[in-house]
Design a protein around this motif. Sequence first.
Motif, PDB file in Angstrom:
ATOM      1  N   HIS A  28       0.831  -1.212   0.000  1.00 21.76           N
ATOM      2  CA  HIS A  28       0.000   0.000   0.000  1.00 21.76           C
ATOM      3  C   HIS A  28       0.864   1.259   0.000  1.00 21.76           C
ATOM      4  O   HIS A  28       0.379   2.357  -0.301  1.00 21.76           O
ATOM      5  N   ARG A  29       2.160   1.081   0.325  1.00 16.88           N
ATOM      6  CA  ARG A  29       3.110   2.187   0.247  1.00 16.88           C
ATOM      7  C   ARG A  29       3.907   2.062  -1.055  1.00 16.88           C
ATOM      8  O   ARG A  29       4.401   0.973  -1.369  1.00 16.88           O
ATOM      9  N   ALA A  30       4.031   3.165  -1.770  1.00 20.57           N
ATOM     10  CA  ALA A  30       4.691   3.083  -3.079  1.00 20.57           C
ATOM     11  C   ALA A  30       5.421   4.374  -3.414  1.00 20.57           C
ATOM     12  O   ALA A  30       5.111   5.446  -2.881  1.00 20.57           O
ATOM     13  N   ILE A  31       6.405   4.243  -4.301  1.00 23.97           N
ATOM     14  CA  ILE A  31       7.014   5.398  -4.948  1.00 23.97           C
ATOM     15  C   ILE A  31       6.206   5.689  -6.206  1.00 23.97           C
ATOM     16  O   ILE A  31       5.925   4.782  -6.995  1.00 23.97           O
ATOM     17  N   LEU A  32       5.848   6.930  -6.405  1.00 23.42           N
ATOM     18  CA  LEU A  32       5.254   7.380  -7.665  1.00 23.42           C
ATOM     19  C   LEU A  32       6.207   8.371  -8.301  1.00 23.42           C
ATOM     20  O   LEU A  32       6.710   9.279  -7.629  1.00 23.42           O
ATOM     21  N   VAL A  33       6.481   8.207  -9.580  1.00 23.15           N
ATOM     22  CA  VAL A  33       7.291   9.181 -10.318  1.00 23.15           C
ATOM     23  C   VAL A  33       6.321  10.049 -11.102  1.00 23.15           C
ATOM     24  O   VAL A  33       5.651   9.576 -12.029  1.00 23.15           O
ATOM     25  N   SER A  34       6.233  11.304 -10.720  1.00 26.79           N
ATOM     26  CA  SER A  34       5.264  12.192 -11.375  1.00 26.79           C
ATOM     27  C   SER A  34       5.883  13.556 -11.643  1.00 26.79           C
ATOM     28  O   SER A  34       6.919  13.917 -11.077  1.00 26.79           O
ATOM     29  N   ASN A  35       5.220  14.313 -12.513  1.00 22.80           N
ATOM     30  CA  ASN A  35       5.693  15.642 -12.897  1.00 22.80           C
ATOM     31  C   ASN A  35       4.864  16.752 -12.268  1.00 22.80           C
ATOM     32  O   ASN A  35       4.724  17.833 -12.832  1.00 22.80           O
ATOM     33  N   LEU A  36       4.319  16.485 -11.092  1.00 19.13           N
ATOM     34  CA  LEU A  36       3.470  17.463 -10.413  1.00 19.13           C
ATOM     35  C   LEU A  36       4.192  18.792 -10.211  1.00 19.13           C
ATOM     36  O   LEU A  36       3.583  19.861 -10.278  1.00 19.13           O
ATOM     37  N   SER A  37       5.502  18.741  -9.996  1.00 13.28           N
ATOM     38  CA  SER A  37       6.280  19.956  -9.745  1.00 13.28           C
ATOM     39  C   SER A  37       6.793  20.602 -11.033  1.00 13.28           C
ATOM     40  O   SER A  37       7.465  21.629 -10.982  1.00 13.28           O
ATOM     41  N   GLY A  38       6.492  19.983 -12.189  1.00 14.10           N
ATOM     42  CA  GLY A  38       7.006  20.484 -13.459  1.00 14.10           C
ATOM     43  C   GLY A  38       8.131  19.641 -14.012  1.00 14.10           C
ATOM     44  O   GLY A  38       8.398  19.646 -15.209  1.00 14.10           O
ATOM     45  N   THR A 587      10.956  18.400 -17.931  1.00 13.65           N
ATOM     46  CA  THR A 587       9.942  18.699 -18.945  1.00 13.65           C
ATOM     47  C   THR A 587      10.329  19.900 -19.798  1.00 13.65           C
ATOM     48  O   THR A 587      10.087  19.921 -21.009  1.00 13.65           O
ATOM     49  N   LYS A 588      10.944  20.895 -19.182  1.00 16.02           N
ATOM     50  CA  LYS A 588      11.339  22.082 -19.939  1.00 16.02           C
ATOM     51  C   LYS A 588      12.347  21.722 -21.023  1.00 16.02           C
ATOM     52  O   LYS A 588      12.236  22.185 -22.173  1.00 16.02           O
ATOM     53  N   ILE A 589      13.332  20.890 -20.671  1.00 16.04           N
ATOM     54  CA  ILE A 589      14.320  20.447 -21.661  1.00 16.04           C
ATOM     55  C   ILE A 589      13.649  19.615 -22.741  1.00 16.04           C
ATOM     56  O   ILE A 589      13.935  19.761 -23.931  1.00 16.04           O
ATOM     57  N   ARG A 590      12.759  18.726 -22.324  1.00 17.46           N
ATOM     58  CA  ARG A 590      12.089  17.847 -23.296  1.00 17.46           C
ATOM     59  C   ARG A 590      11.287  18.657 -24.301  1.00 17.46           C
ATOM     60  O   ARG A 590      11.355  18.413 -25.502  1.00 17.46           O
ATOM     61  N   VAL A 591      10.530  19.622 -23.818  1.00 21.82           N
ATOM     62  CA  VAL A 591       9.728  20.448 -24.719  1.00 21.82           C
ATOM     63  C   VAL A 591      10.623  21.246 -25.658  1.00 21.82           C
ATOM     64  O   VAL A 591      10.332  21.382 -26.848  1.00 21.82           O
TER      65      VAL A 591
END
Length: 612
Positions: A28-38, A587-591
């Motif tokens: 029930h505990r997990a690492i999530l990799v997300s772009n919430l912060s940009g 994300t900025k570099i990717r875009v």
Amino acid sequence: MSNIKEQWEQRFYDYTILWMNPAFNAPHRAILVSNLSGKFQLHSYDFITKFSRQLTKKSQGTLFGSISSNGEYVFYLNDIAGGEHGHFMRIPFAGGHAIDITPSLPQYYSYEVSVNNTGNLLCFSASIEDKNKIYLVSFDSKGSPLTPYLLYESAKSIQGSIMSPDGKFTCISLSSNGTKTISEILIFDNVTGNIIYKSNIKGSYTPHTFSKKSSELEILGLSNTSGSYRPILLYPKKKTIREIKDSSFKGDIFVMGWIEDEQKLLLCDVYQAKQKLLLYDLKNKTIKKIGPTSGTFDLFFNSIAILPDKSILIRWHSFETPPQILKLHYPLYKKITNVYLPVSTAKTNSKFESVYFHSLDGKKVQMWIAKPKNNKRSGSFVIDIHGGPHGVVGDEFSPKAQAWLDKGFGYCAVNYRGSIGFGKKFAEDIYGNPGKWEVEDIVAARNWLVRKELADSKKIILSGWSWGGYVVLLALGKYPNLWAGGIAGTPIADCIFQYEDEPAFFQALDRKRFGGTPTEVPDIYKSSSPITYAKKFQAPILILYGENDVRCPPRQIAYFEKILKKEGKKITVKKFSSGHAGEFANTKIRVSNIKAALDFAMNIIGKAPLKE
């Protein structure tokens, strides 16, 4: 500069989850990799309490991490500017400061750790100079790390290192250097450092985890010894191996999770670039299909979460649907609900179609194609070449593909020789002569598009990253008259310079692919190098690379640029301030890179660049 983002650009900024990795004993505990912060960063998330927090705040983002079996700690490599060399940090799941667990070691290349049940001992593999090494790190009663212990080292490629739940044993797999794969399985006694089990297995082998239930040693892994990837149960004391077989298996079978309480494996059958979710009963040897019947899942081990009610959480997406977290309800797993459903930017109305063609040698090859709704650039097509080389493009959501379609390009993604899901021979055809069949498959795909009157022969652009970028350059050099231009991201341009500068982990992989070192098989390295064909290049080239890239190091890019400019070729090289994976994490570099690629392609076919 306007802050208003175009639709294609906004898709990259839409909040999404890239992957999740639950704790093995506290799923029930997990690492999530997300772009919430940009930028993509590691986040902790508890599916029961809904507690979450951002764990990393690295300037170039963070794509990889490990969570301890008990869910108390998260580990990540603290590298510099995306350079993928650094030290592992340990940070509490619920809150607190990160600490360096290997301060006495030099910087190393690595990306995951394996931790025992109590969290006081772990192992990891690390590339340092010309060796791949296995270290043990123990922690004192106050939780402080002790001096790392070198358990083993080798010049061979180490495919996985896992620790037993009680911390007594470590299992690793060594891959042979030759083009015919032989894996050596080693199990160490962590107290004495002695090898207590040693055996060879034909094909590749990756250990996933020790059993947490069995009274005897039992290890779940993955191997292609029978020709396609299959789950393997290893019993060291009995010196026996059980390959999980079923007549319904069609392609490569990957293990997403081991539900030991239920004696079940959650599997994914990858066949001809399509995926099917399966629940396998180890006791009764029965199998059932569950979950969505289309789309793409995460193929790595322990990519699912098991809730207290025994329901399963998985990440899923498709060409038309951005990533979601789905709950498959116990006990039948037929009821599916969305745990995480993103609000996303409008997508293209194009359809993703799977088609087949025959390559130069008659080999049947699969690719995906999509035609733009906007036909203003009639006949313009981009052939997008995936990295790896042992990857696969499936029915998956891709902001990059959507961007090309938005701009009026047809889109094509080829699962060339080397891709998984088409059998062992298909994946290993490239060994001994890297680049040859990848390029021939791309050329055959191009000819098919022209023959079917989907693409204008003078408006076909090649694009690829990493190994895909390498194939772009090689195709431009070997078949210079077939392309309007090529975009190579973080590519290999000179295979010899590449080998000299890359970490030991990748040197071992290259010895396998090429059949030896540049000294041992110089002709293979030369014929496989794009720089060998410098005089033949005709189409304009755009190269995008990270200044801190260790996988495809900058020296060979600079040399390639110098030689092509000397030959009077049209080459543009742009660097970005990160490493190989940073292009995906930031994300900025990717875009910025996608925009450069779109500008480049549209300029070639006579269109104005995108507006800032």
